[in-house]
Structures are given as structure tokens and as C-alpha cells.
Scaffold this motif. Structure first.
Motif, PDB file in Angstrom:
ATOM      1  N   TRP A 179       2.811  49.416 -36.014  1.00  0.00           N
ATOM      2  CA  TRP A 179       1.426  49.490 -36.494  1.00  0.00           C
ATOM      3  C   TRP A 179       1.334  49.310 -38.012  1.00  0.00           C
ATOM      4  O   TRP A 179       0.339  49.687 -38.630  1.00  0.00           O
ATOM      5  CB  TRP A 179       0.803  50.839 -36.110  1.00  0.00           C
ATOM      6  CG  TRP A 179       0.343  50.899 -34.674  1.00  0.00           C
ATOM      7  CD1 TRP A 179       0.432  49.936 -33.749  1.00  0.00           C
ATOM      8  CD2 TRP A 179      -0.273  52.032 -34.053  1.00  0.00           C
ATOM      9  NE1 TRP A 179      -0.080  50.371 -32.549  1.00  0.00           N
ATOM     10  CE2 TRP A 179      -0.527  51.666 -32.703  1.00  0.00           C
ATOM     11  CE3 TRP A 179      -0.626  53.309 -34.464  1.00  0.00           C
ATOM     12  CZ2 TRP A 179      -1.122  52.529 -31.792  1.00  0.00           C
ATOM     13  CZ3 TRP A 179      -1.226  54.175 -33.576  1.00  0.00           C
ATOM     14  CH2 TRP A 179      -1.475  53.788 -32.238  1.00  0.00           C
ATOM     15  N   ASP A 183      -1.425  41.432 -40.329  1.00  0.00           N
ATOM     16  CA  ASP A 183      -2.050  40.843 -39.142  1.00  0.00           C
ATOM     17  C   ASP A 183      -1.352  41.272 -37.861  1.00  0.00           C
ATOM     18  O   ASP A 183      -2.000  41.565 -36.855  1.00  0.00           O
ATOM     19  CB  ASP A 183      -2.021  39.302 -39.259  1.00  0.00           C
ATOM     20  CG  ASP A 183      -2.941  38.814 -40.369  1.00  0.00           C
ATOM     21  OD1 ASP A 183      -3.823  39.586 -40.777  1.00  0.00           O
ATOM     22  OD2 ASP A 183      -2.761  37.667 -40.823  1.00  0.00           O
ATOM     23  N   THR A 184       0.011  41.323 -37.898  1.00  0.00           N
ATOM     24  CA  THR A 184       0.748  41.707 -36.683  1.00  0.00           C
ATOM     25  C   THR A 184       0.451  43.147 -36.280  1.00  0.00           C
ATOM     26  O   THR A 184       0.199  43.443 -35.111  1.00  0.00           O
ATOM     27  CB  THR A 184       2.261  41.529 -36.904  1.00  0.00           C
ATOM     28  OG1 THR A 184       2.533  40.174 -37.266  1.00  0.00           O
ATOM     29  CG2 THR A 184       3.029  41.891 -35.642  1.00  0.00           C
ATOM     30  N   GLY A 185       0.463  44.043 -37.270  1.00  0.00           N
ATOM     31  CA  GLY A 185       0.184  45.444 -36.989  1.00  0.00           C
ATOM     32  C   GLY A 185      -1.243  45.660 -36.518  1.00  0.00           C
ATOM     33  O   GLY A 185      -1.500  46.420 -35.575  1.00  0.00           O
ATOM     34  N   ALA A 187      -3.159  43.480 -35.024  1.00  0.00           N
ATOM     35  CA  ALA A 187      -3.282  42.921 -33.672  1.00  0.00           C
ATOM     36  C   ALA A 187      -2.684  43.882 -32.643  1.00  0.00           C
ATOM     37  O   ALA A 187      -3.225  44.044 -31.534  1.00  0.00           O
ATOM     38  CB  ALA A 187      -2.586  41.569 -33.598  1.00  0.00           C
ATOM     39  N   ALA A 188      -1.559  44.540 -33.022  1.00  0.00           N
ATOM     40  CA  ALA A 188      -0.927  45.494 -32.102  1.00  0.00           C
ATOM     41  C   ALA A 188      -1.850  46.686 -31.847  1.00  0.00           C
ATOM     42  O   ALA A 188      -1.955  47.182 -30.720  1.00  0.00           O
ATOM     43  CB  ALA A 188       0.405  45.971 -32.673  1.00  0.00           C
TER      44      ALA A 188
END
Length: 278
Positions: A179, A183-185, A187-188
Motif C-alpha cells: 500500500w 500509482d501501484t499502491g 491501485a492496490a
């Protein structure tokens, strides 16, 4: 030994006394047992009909106990779903807090708390059983409502769910750094929030299903209680004695016995008067 000759008057009074004594014995037995039919000899039709009604009431009583246990099993599952729903809502709050935070430290803290909530969800699911039957851990439940077999058997089959298994609600723990900001966190977190929303929908749907099952079992439980009372009342009406009637009958028989004894005494005195002539 020569037979003793009894006069007609004395014999008639003796017979009356014997009949009265037999009737008194029968009445006293009815008062003692509370039943006017104590065996098939008293009234075969009433005796065997009452026995059949009592047998069915006994069979339903056994089923009534099973229904009561089924109700408790469903209530245990319902309590488990309520607690799990509260934990899922708390997990959703943690995910929202993480989404609103720009600190990786805080997000890591929220992720750890989220993972702990998922562990507790599994724990509650595993502990929601009753007498070895757990509808939240994959067990199923079958409740029988009548004493018949085959196609005439009436029952309800209740399917369980596996909330105690990993990922049963499509919820997975957050990996270290899963988290983190970026952006990846983000989105998760959005994926987690979506999964939590779906989990809440699933929990509410399952709670509704168990609630419907519980209503059915409780209604059949009340129906069975009333049916047992009806059967027992029907059986009692066939064999039970009216204590007031039997008490009045006993009093009348005692009076008749006293009068018959007096009549026997008078008949004997009449014979003695004849002897005095000699």
C-alpha cells in the motif's frame, strides 16, 4: 359336605353387594390412575387409538429437540456473520485511511492492522460452530420436520459457507509495501476496497439466507409443538377419567353398598324369625 341353601332374598342381596363392590373397585382404580381406559380390556378402540396418538407425539418430540438444536446452530452462524461484517467494515475503514494518507509509515501501519482484521475474521468463522456443526466453516445442516420416510419425509437442507478458509471472502492480506504511496499502491488500495465491498454484499446475502432458514425452522418448531399438544389432548380425551364424575359415582356406590348391606341384614332377620316359630 351338604350345600347350604340360601334364600332368594339373601342371594339377591349378595349378588347386589358383589356387583357394587366390583363397580367400586373399578371406580377407585380410575380415580387412582386418572384414566378410564387403563388397558385394551377396558376399551380396545380407545386404548389403541390413544396409543397411536401418543406414539406419534413421542416421535415428533424427538424431532422437536433436533429442530431446537438446528435453531441454535443457525443462530451461532448468524452471530458469526454479524461479527465478521463488523470486522470487514473496520477493514474497509483501514483501507480508506490508507488511501487518504501520503505517509508510507502510516500506510504500512494501516496495512498491518488490516491484515490482523483478516486473521480475526477467519478466527471468528472457525469459532461459530455449535455442537460440532459450523455453517461458516463448510459444514451443512439437514433438519427433519416429520416422522415419515421416503417421499413423504419433510426436511430442509442448509448449505454452509467456508469463511474460515483463506480468501473465502476474496480478501487477501497486504504484502509488505503493497500500500505504499504511488500509482501501484493506490491501485492496490482501490482493489482492496472493491473486494471489501463485494465481501460485505456476500455477507449480507448469506445473512439473509440464514435468516430465511431460521424463520422456516422456528415456524416448523412452533407448529410441531402445537401438533404435539393436539395429539396428546386427543389421546387424553379418549382415556382420561373425569375425576368429578368418578367421585360422584363412588359416593353413589358407597350409598348403594350401605343400603344393600342393610337389605341383606333384613333378609337374614326374616329367616331368623321363621326359625323362632319352631
Amino acid at each position: 359336605m351338604a350345600n347350604v341353601t340360601i334364600s332368594t332374598g339373601v342371594r339377591a342381596n349378595l349378588i347386589s353387594l358383589q356387583q357394587t363392590a366390583n363397580m367400586m373397585s373399578e371406580t377407585q382404580n380410575r380415580l387412582a390412575t386418572g384414566k378410564k381406559v387403563n388397558s385394551a380390556l377396558d376399551n380396545p378402540n380407545s386404548f389403541f387409538t390413544a396409543a397411536g396418538l401418543n406414539d406419534r407425539a413421542s416421535d415428533l418430540s424427538t424431532l422437536l429437540d433436533d429442530m431446537g438444536q438446528a435453531v441454535q446452530t443457525l443462530k451461532a452462524a448468524d452471530e458469526g456473520i454479524k461479527s465478521i461484517t463488523s470486522l470487514v467494515e473496520a477493514a474497509k475503514a483501514k483501507a480508506n485511511q490508507a488511501a487518504q494518507s501520503s505517509s508510507n509509515t502510516d500506510r504500512a501501519k494501516f496495512a498491518g492492522e488490516y491484515n490482523e482484521l483478516l486473521t480475526q475474521i477467519q478466527g471468528i468463522a472457525k469459532d461459530s460452530g455449535y455442537k460440532g456443526k459450523n455453517l461458516l466453516d463448510g459444514d451443512s445442516l439437514s433438519v427433519t420436520f416429520n416422522e415419515k420416510v421416503g417421499t413423504e419425509k419433510n426436511s430442509l437442507s442448509i448449505s454452509g459457507v467456508s469463511y474460515a478458509a483463506d480468501g473465502a471472502l476474496s480478501l487477501t492480506e497486504v504484502a509488505d509495501g503493497g500500500w505504499d504511496t504511488g500509482d501501484t499502491g493506490d491501485a492496490a488500495i482501490e482493489d482492496t476496497l472493491s473486494s471489501l465491498t463485494n465481501a460485505l454484499t456476500s455477507l449480507r446475502t448469506q445473512a439473509s439466507t440464514f435468516g430465511t432458514n431460521l424463520t422456516v425452522v422456528e415456524n416448523r418448531q412452533n407448529f410441531t409443538k402445537n401438533m404435539i399438544n393436539t395429539l396428546q389432548e386427543g389421546a387424553d380425551s379418549l382415556v382420561n377419567a373425569d375425576s368429578n364424575e368418578e367421585g360422584a359415582k363412588l359416593l353413589a356406590l358407597q350409598t348403594r353398598q350401605s343400603l344393600a348391606s342393610t337389605a341383606l341384614s333384613l333378609a337374614s332377620q326374616a329367616e331368623q324369625n321363621v326359625l323362632r316359630l319352631f
